[in-house]
Write an enzyme that holds these catalytic residues in place. Structure first.
Site, PDB file in Angstrom:
ATOM      1  N   CYS A 246      18.202   4.533  -3.637  1.00 16.63           N
ATOM      2  CA  CYS A 246      17.816   4.907  -4.720  1.00 16.63           C
ATOM      3  C   CYS A 246      18.905   5.848  -5.652  1.00 16.63           C
ATOM      4  O   CYS A 246      18.959   5.819  -6.852  1.00 16.63           O
ATOM      5  CB  CYS A 246      16.553   5.910  -4.601  1.00 16.63           C
ATOM      6  SG  CYS A 246      16.500   7.026  -3.365  1.00 16.63           S
TER       7      CYS A 246
ATOM      8  N   THR B 153       0.787  -1.161   0.004  1.00 16.04           N
ATOM      9  CA  THR B 153      -0.198   0.062   0.060  1.00 16.04           C
ATOM     10  C   THR B 153       0.758   1.386  -0.069  1.00 16.04           C
ATOM     11  O   THR B 153       0.239   2.385  -0.057  1.00 16.04           O
ATOM     12  CB  THR B 153      -0.946   0.032   1.288  1.00 16.04           C
ATOM     13  OG1 THR B 153      -0.056  -0.090   2.455  1.00 16.04           O
ATOM     14  CG2 THR B 153      -1.882  -1.111   1.225  1.00 16.04           C
ATOM     15  N   GLY B 154       2.184   1.236   0.039  1.00 14.80           N
ATOM     16  CA  GLY B 154       3.104   2.277  -0.001  1.00 14.80           C
ATOM     17  C   GLY B 154       3.343   2.716  -1.407  1.00 14.80           C
ATOM     18  O   GLY B 154       2.915   2.105  -2.282  1.00 14.80           O
TER      19      GLY B 154
ATOM     20  N   ARG C 291      -3.012  -2.324   9.563  1.00 14.45           N
ATOM     21  CA  ARG C 291      -4.066  -1.042   9.501  1.00 14.45           C
ATOM     22  C   ARG C 291      -4.437  -0.930   8.128  1.00 14.45           C
ATOM     23  O   ARG C 291      -5.332  -0.254   7.815  1.00 14.45           O
ATOM     24  CB  ARG C 291      -3.100   0.038   9.713  1.00 14.45           C
ATOM     25  CG  ARG C 291      -2.081   0.696   8.989  1.00 14.45           C
ATOM     26  CD  ARG C 291      -1.669   1.946   9.390  1.00 14.45           C
ATOM     27  NE  ARG C 291      -0.536   1.975   8.894  1.00 14.45           N
ATOM     28  CZ  ARG C 291       0.965   1.978   9.114  1.00 14.45           C
ATOM     29  NH1 ARG C 291       1.015   1.308  10.261  1.00 14.45           N
ATOM     30  NH2 ARG C 291       1.821   2.317   8.655  1.00 14.45           N
TER      31      ARG C 291
ATOM     32  N   GLN D 291      17.599  15.234  -4.788  1.00 18.75           N
ATOM     33  CA  GLN D 291      16.566  14.037  -4.371  1.00 18.75           C
ATOM     34  C   GLN D 291      15.252  14.598  -4.246  1.00 18.75           C
ATOM     35  O   GLN D 291      14.972  15.496  -3.545  1.00 18.75           O
ATOM     36  CB  GLN D 291      17.083  13.330  -3.323  1.00 18.75           C
ATOM     37  CG  GLN D 291      18.544  12.852  -3.781  1.00 18.75           C
ATOM     38  CD  GLN D 291      19.102  11.701  -2.603  1.00 18.75           C
ATOM     39  OE1 GLN D 291      20.435  11.947  -2.215  1.00 18.75           O
ATOM     40  NE2 GLN D 291      18.288  11.019  -1.978  1.00 18.75           N
TER      41      GLN D 291
ATOM     42  N   ASN E 175      12.921   7.769  -9.034  1.00 14.92           N
ATOM     43  CA  ASN E 175      13.558   7.287  -8.026  1.00 14.92           C
ATOM     44  C   ASN E 175      12.696   6.078  -7.580  1.00 14.92           C
ATOM     45  O   ASN E 175      13.055   5.108  -6.891  1.00 14.92           O
ATOM     46  CB  ASN E 175      14.091   7.985  -6.981  1.00 14.92           C
ATOM     47  CG  ASN E 175      12.581   9.040  -6.482  1.00 14.92           C
ATOM     48  OD1 ASN E 175      12.016   9.805  -7.223  1.00 14.92           O
ATOM     49  ND2 ASN E 175      11.935   8.900  -5.193  1.00 14.92           N
TER      50      ASN E 175
ATOM     51  N   HIS F  24      14.992  11.630  -9.136  1.00 14.35           N
ATOM     52  CA  HIS F  24      16.352  12.182  -8.502  1.00 14.35           C
ATOM     53  C   HIS F  24      17.084  12.524  -9.662  1.00 14.35           C
ATOM     54  O   HIS F  24      17.399  11.830 -10.647  1.00 14.35           O
ATOM     55  CB  HIS F  24      16.918  10.957  -7.836  1.00 14.35           C
ATOM     56  CG  HIS F  24      16.160  10.674  -6.524  1.00 14.35           C
ATOM     57  ND1 HIS F  24      15.157  11.225  -5.919  1.00 14.35           N
ATOM     58  CD2 HIS F  24      16.580   9.808  -5.376  1.00 14.35           C
ATOM     59  CE1 HIS F  24      14.708  10.829  -4.802  1.00 14.35           C
ATOM     60  NE2 HIS F  24      15.554   9.822  -4.696  1.00 14.35           N
TER      61      HIS F  24
ATOM     62  N   LYS G 127      25.534   6.108   2.554  1.00  9.81           N
ATOM     63  CA  LYS G 127      25.245   4.607   1.751  1.00  9.81           C
ATOM     64  C   LYS G 127      25.662   4.959   0.175  1.00  9.81           C
ATOM     65  O   LYS G 127      26.087   3.842  -0.216  1.00  9.81           O
ATOM     66  CB  LYS G 127      23.685   4.750   1.589  1.00  9.81           C
ATOM     67  CG  LYS G 127      22.913   4.636   3.100  1.00  9.81           C
ATOM     68  CD  LYS G 127      21.550   4.865   3.146  1.00  9.81           C
ATOM     69  CE  LYS G 127      20.822   4.821   4.272  1.00  9.81           C
ATOM     70  NZ  LYS G 127      19.292   5.335   4.258  1.00  9.81           N
TER      71      LYS G 127
END
Length: 341
Positions: free
Chosen positions: A132, A11-12, A39, A159, A317, A244, A216
């Site tokens: 990303c 759902t994201g 949820r 970004q 991204n 990005h 990262k």
């Protein structure tokens, strides 16, 4: 015959994009399960534009036994709980979170760059998807590294707020609207106002003054591309919803001209070269939304070093930086190892 596939975090933003891309690329699926937290249990999500919808199941109660692969977009906390459980049940996890990226027993994969590294996935039955910003950069760097051997990379990122999830996108929208009508603007997701502003701060600060996002990019580029390459990054959040951008300066061991680099990039997998030295002869973030490619523009020689180039790199991204790369890893896993389809 296809695969039994799980999408966790369906759902994201990234999870929905994973479903879109699985559908667009006609990934061979015999059975699909979509998972999220309690949820969202019972919500319906679209499977791309196929007209099919799937009911969201609670990841806490899902049994991964018998499933072939799971694409995770549930964050590091969720991955810490569920990735080992799924992997132990024989379901290979392709994880979008940062948790496992630097684990030496877990391959960190960008299929256009280091596909052979996937052969090590059996050690933990988990494969990591990179940051990303790193993903699009190494796609652009790989063919140039093969041609002239990169020594050093200096990158500044621009970004989009979608990298911070729905809350980041909502904050940019709400702040922009508030400014137009004269309302007070209060930062919540970001440390400062993001509308009509840029913020040189992504993720938490480290002792040396860099941020985790910058770390990262450095560490992941070394793991994916070459541990000998020196990398320094400055990561900046900009008021763009999706896409990005990166300004990349590269120093090589061997001579390479801008024209040679353009010819190499034009033929490289995953790259679209758009580089006309005229008004509009380059790609901006808004033009890359919804596209698979990593776009490269503004390729030019840097006279301040012996063998140097500068270039501009743009990508969606949510796609190459996250969902698309995860699906490409799933395709690679199927071709090289599972071979059911």
């Amino acid at each position: 015959m296809g695969y039994r596939v799980v999408v966790a975090g369906a759902t994201g933003n990234v999870g929905r994009e994973m479903l879109n891309i699985l559908a667009e690329r006609e990934f061979p699926i015999d059975e699909l399960a979509v998972l999220a937290s309690s949820r969202s249990t019972g919500d319906m999500v679209d499977f791309g534009e196929t007209g099919k919808q799937y009911k969201v199941q609670n990841i806490e109660h899902f049994d991964p036994t018998g499933w072939d692969m799971a694409l995770f977009a549930i964050g590091s906390e969720g991955s810490a709980i569920y990735a080992p459980k799924f992997a132990a049940a024989g379901c290979t996890v392709i994880d979008n979170a940062s948790l496992y990226r630097m684990d030496p027993d877990i391959p960190l994969i960008v299929p256009e760059v280091n596909p052979e590294a996937i052969d090590g996935y059996k050690a933990r039955n988990i494969i990591a998807n990179p940051n990303c910003s790193t993903a699009q950069m190494v796609v652009a760097l790989k063919p140039l590294h093969d041609a002239a051997k990169i020594k050093r990379v200096v990158v500044a990122t621009y970004q989009s707020v979608s990298g911070a999830g729905k809350a980041g996108m909502d904050e940019l929208f709400n702040q922009s609207r508030a400014i137009f009508v004269g309302d007070q603007v209060e930062p919540a997701k970001f440390t400062k106002q993001i509308a009509f502003n840029v913020i040189p701060h992504i993720d938490s600060f480290l002792d040396d003054g860099s941020t985790k996002e910058e770390f990262k990019m450095v560490a992941e580029t070394k793991k994916i591309l070459d541990p000998k390459v020196k990398v320094t990054a400055t990561c900046v959040r900009v008021p763009v919803f999706v896409g990005h951008s990166e300004a990349i300066n590269i120093e090589f061991e061997n001579e390479i001209s801008a024209e040679e680099a353009q010819n190499i990039l034009r033929e490289a997998p995953g790259i679209m070269l758009v580089d006309k030295r005229e008004n509009g002869g380059y790609v901006t973030p808004i033009e890359c939304v919804g596209e698979y490619a990593t776009y490269v523009s503004r390729v030019r020689e840097d006279s301040t070093v012996e063998n140097g180039l500068s270039l501009w790199c743009v990508s969606d991204n949510l796609r190459k930086g996250a969902a698309l790369n995860a699906v490409q890893i799933a395709e690679l896993l199927g071709r090289r190892h599972l071979q059911k389809a």
